[in-house]
Design an enzyme around this catalytic site. Structure first.
Site, PDB file in Angstrom:
ATOM      1  N   CYS A  58       0.840  -1.199   0.000  1.00  0.00           N
ATOM      2  CA  CYS A  58       0.000   0.000   0.000  1.00  0.00           C
ATOM      3  C   CYS A  58       0.884   1.262   0.000  1.00  0.00           C
ATOM      4  CB  CYS A  58      -1.006  -0.042   1.147  1.00  0.00           C
ATOM      5  SG  CYS A  58      -2.502   0.873   0.724  1.00  0.00           S
TER       6      CYS A  58
ATOM      7  N   HIS B 286      -3.697  -5.012   0.197  1.00  0.00           N
ATOM      8  CA  HIS B 286      -3.157  -5.560   1.451  1.00  0.00           C
ATOM      9  C   HIS B 286      -3.193  -7.091   1.419  1.00  0.00           C
ATOM     10  CE1 HIS B 286      -2.828  -1.840   3.859  1.00  0.00           C
ATOM     11  NE2 HIS B 286      -3.774  -1.422   3.039  1.00  0.00           N
TER      12      HIS B 286
ATOM     13  N   GLU C  73      -1.648  -9.169   3.153  1.00  0.00           N
ATOM     14  CA  GLU C  73      -1.554  -9.769   4.495  1.00  0.00           C
ATOM     15  C   GLU C  73      -2.930 -10.134   5.056  1.00  0.00           C
ATOM     16  OE1 GLU C  73      -1.064  -6.631   3.720  1.00  0.00           O
ATOM     17  OE2 GLU C  73      -1.699  -5.240   5.295  1.00  0.00           O
TER      18      GLU C  73
HETATM   19  N1  GLN Z   1      -2.023   6.681   2.733  1.00  0.00           N
HETATM   20  C1  GLN Z   1      -2.119   5.949   1.520  1.00  0.00           C
HETATM   21  C2  GLN Z   1      -3.463   6.133   0.835  1.00  0.00           C
HETATM   22  O1  GLN Z   1      -4.410   6.535   1.451  1.00  0.00           O
HETATM   23  C3  GLN Z   1      -1.837   4.480   1.759  1.00  0.00           C
HETATM   24  C4  GLN Z   1      -2.796   3.811   2.690  1.00  0.00           C
HETATM   25  C5  GLN Z   1      -2.301   2.494   3.218  1.00  0.00           C
HETATM   26  O2  GLN Z   1      -1.099   2.224   3.243  1.00  0.00           O
HETATM   27  N2  GLN Z   1      -3.200   1.667   3.692  1.00  0.00           N
HETATM   28  O3  GLN Z   1      -3.605   5.870  -0.321  1.00  0.00           O
END
Ligand code: GLN
Length: 533
Positions: free
Chosen positions: A384, A510, A512
């Site tokens: 992410c 994600h 995970e």
């Molecule tokens: N802050 C980033 C976004 O909003 C990544 C979010 C995250 O890592 N879950 O896109």
């Protein structure tokens, strides 16, 4: 159509005794006996969901397939049971009140005073019953967050009391989890806090059927007799939960203590067979008998609280077992990494993972970590925000766009390689407004991702606002960073890779969140494999 029976799990004496793990372990044993089981969690705080909570407050926010931002215990449920949960599996006080207040405004209770009892408790009971009424489950386990005696948990205990009465003892039981502290100075285990905590439950009208006693030393038969006597439970319903080295041992401990049998007896269920735990045992064996070892740096800014990266940690455990390899994860604080100290801070690691996150704090350290991994050919996994950092770093240091950034961190950058999607720009509310939940992704030929998953079409869960900016795609690809995963419906870039590099993979989703004991996540498995080489 199945008719569900209910197990409620409360906690006493102190928080953090592991109600979630006990619930998940019991569910595992019942599932392994052939029952269809689900677990739900009721959280007493007033946030509508934990999505707006800082990880320091409540650990990681776990995202379900259907895009609910939920408590991290749901992650344990999924990892143990290998079945997905949904937004119905996590309810908070905020959500309950929101519904009741909406009903009131609509006029549903016209003429009546709206009160905790019956209106709030009715809404809680409705939600407690909901999954059981789907006809999909034999047993629904309901974990009540918080500790008995908290002001906030009163309506939940009251709802359980009413449900026990409505359903009858063969259809609903209560397990109370307590602590038996060991006083080193006295050299003794103490049962008094357990007695008090059961008294507190009794004051609220609930007699627990089973006590699970968390302890660092074994209980003697005499202590079990004493606890049974003082707390009105059968002696075989005093279950010892001794500290173990991994949460994945807990189902085995509960099996030995016959928690599953006691539960089935109370619910008058005839088990079709003993639990089939071959796969679980195999996993535990691999976990406990590794043939090699790797050292992974987890670069993030919430490193003081490991719960902030719960699912990543667990995914490493699953992937380690799959590779028969011990994975040592070291947290490296992104705020403390500089260009100058990167070789010292990151030099000894076999792999570097840059973690998810929000906001500007620690971002330069993350970018430096990516650069270090890229330039030194160290296996790299960006998740992410970690993926977004890999794009920013590449744009800055390979394309030479020195001010390249995400508009999350620098709204006026001339090179917004990571930017808000159009449909996010109009949103002003913070709760539940990110790109959340499961989305499809198609993988490119020859990619590490395709090699890992072994199929072109996958789905993964998301939780973010910002995206790779397609305007930079051609230049990035020409310079050696490829988009190897794309959302087939929107064209959004979901995975980036550097094919020249040993193993450099950044994912916007994600992974995970989908790693379980039965299905270790393929990208984590491959990342560890690359680190082992
Ligand atoms: N802050 C980033 C976004 O909003 C990544 C979010 C995250 O890592 N879950 O896109």
């Amino acid at each position: 159509m199945k008719k569900a029976k209910f197990v409620f799990v409360t906690g006493g004496v102190t928080s953090s005794l592991g109600k979630g793990i006990i619930s998940a372990s019991l569910a595992k044993l019942l599932q392994a006996r052939g029952y269809s089981v689900t677990i739900q969690k009721f959280d007493p705080y007033i946030n509508v969901d934990p999505g707006t909570l800082n990880p320091y407050e409540h650990g990681e926010c776990y995202v379900t397939e259907d895009g609910a931002e939920t408590d991290l215990d749901l992650g344990h449920y999924e990892r143990f049971l290998n079945t997905p949960t949904s937004q119905n599996n996590n309810v908070t006080t905020g959500r309950v009140y929101q519904t009741v207040i909406e009903n009131e405004r609509r006029g549903d209770y016209l003429g009546k005073t709206v009160q905790v009892i019956p209106h709030i408790t009715d809404e809680i009971k409705k939600r407690m019953r909901y999954l059981g009424e789907s006809g999909d489950y034999d047993i629904v386990i309901t974990e009540i967050g918080g500790t008995v005696g908290d002001i906030e948990s009163l309506p939940y205990v009251e709802s359980v009391r009413q449900l026990l009465w409505d359903m009858g003892p063969e259809n609903a039981i209560v397990i109370h989890l307590t602590l038996i502290p060991y006083l080193a100075a006295a050299g003794e285990l103490k049962t008094k806090p357990t007695q008090h905590s059961v008294k507190m439950l009794l004051e609220q009208g609930v007699q627990p059927d089973i006590l699970v006693c968390r302890t660092e030393k074994h209980l003697t038969a005499e202590m079990r007799r004493k606890i049974a006597l003082f707390c009105n439970v059968h002696q075989n319903a005093v279950i010892e939960s001794i500290d173990v080295s991994t949460i994945y041992e807990v189902p085995m401990v509960m099996l030995k203590e016959k928690l599953d049998k006691v539960v089935l007896n109370k619910l008058k269920l005839k088990s079709p067979h003993e639990p089939n735990l071959d796969q679980w045992r195999d996993f535990l064996f691999r976990l406990e008998h590794p043939k090699s070892e790797v050292n992974i740096a987890l670069v993030g800014k919430y490193v003081e609280l490991p719960d902030a990266y719960k699912s990543i940690n667990e995914a490493f455990i699953h992937a380690g077992a799959a590779n028969e390899c011990k994975v040592n994860v070291t947290y490296v604080h992104s705020e403390l990494i500089t260009e100058g100290n990167a070789p010292h801070k990151l030099g000894g690691f076999d792999g570097i993972l840059v973690a998810p996150g929000f906001g500007n704090r620690g971002i330069e350290g993350k970018l430096t970590a990516v650069k270090y991994a890229r330039e030194n050919n160290i296996p790299f996994f960006g998740i992410c925000l970690g993926m977004q950092c890999s794009v920013i770093e590449f744009a800055r240091n390979v394309l030479g766009l020195k001010d390249a950034h995400s508009t999350e961190m620098m709204s006026d950058t001339k090179n917004p390689v990571i930017d808000l999607m159009e449909n996010q720009k109009k949103i002003s509310h913070m709760g539940g407004t990110m790109r959340l939940g499961s989305y499809a992704c198609e993988l490119s030929k020859g990619s590490h991702a395709l090699k890992a998953y072994g199929k072109v079409k996958i789905t993964e869960r998301h939780r973010h606002r910002y995206e790779f900016n397609d305007k930079f795609k051609k230049r990035m690809e020409d310079a050696g960073m490829k988009i190897t995963g794309t959302n087939p419906d929107t064209g959004l870039a979901e995975i980036v890779e550097i094919p020249e590099h040993k193993w450099f993979v950044g994912v916007q989703f994600h992974p995970e969140l989908k790693s379980t004991v039965a299905n270790p996540h393929p990208l984590f498995v491959r990342f560890i494999k690359a680190a082992m080489e």
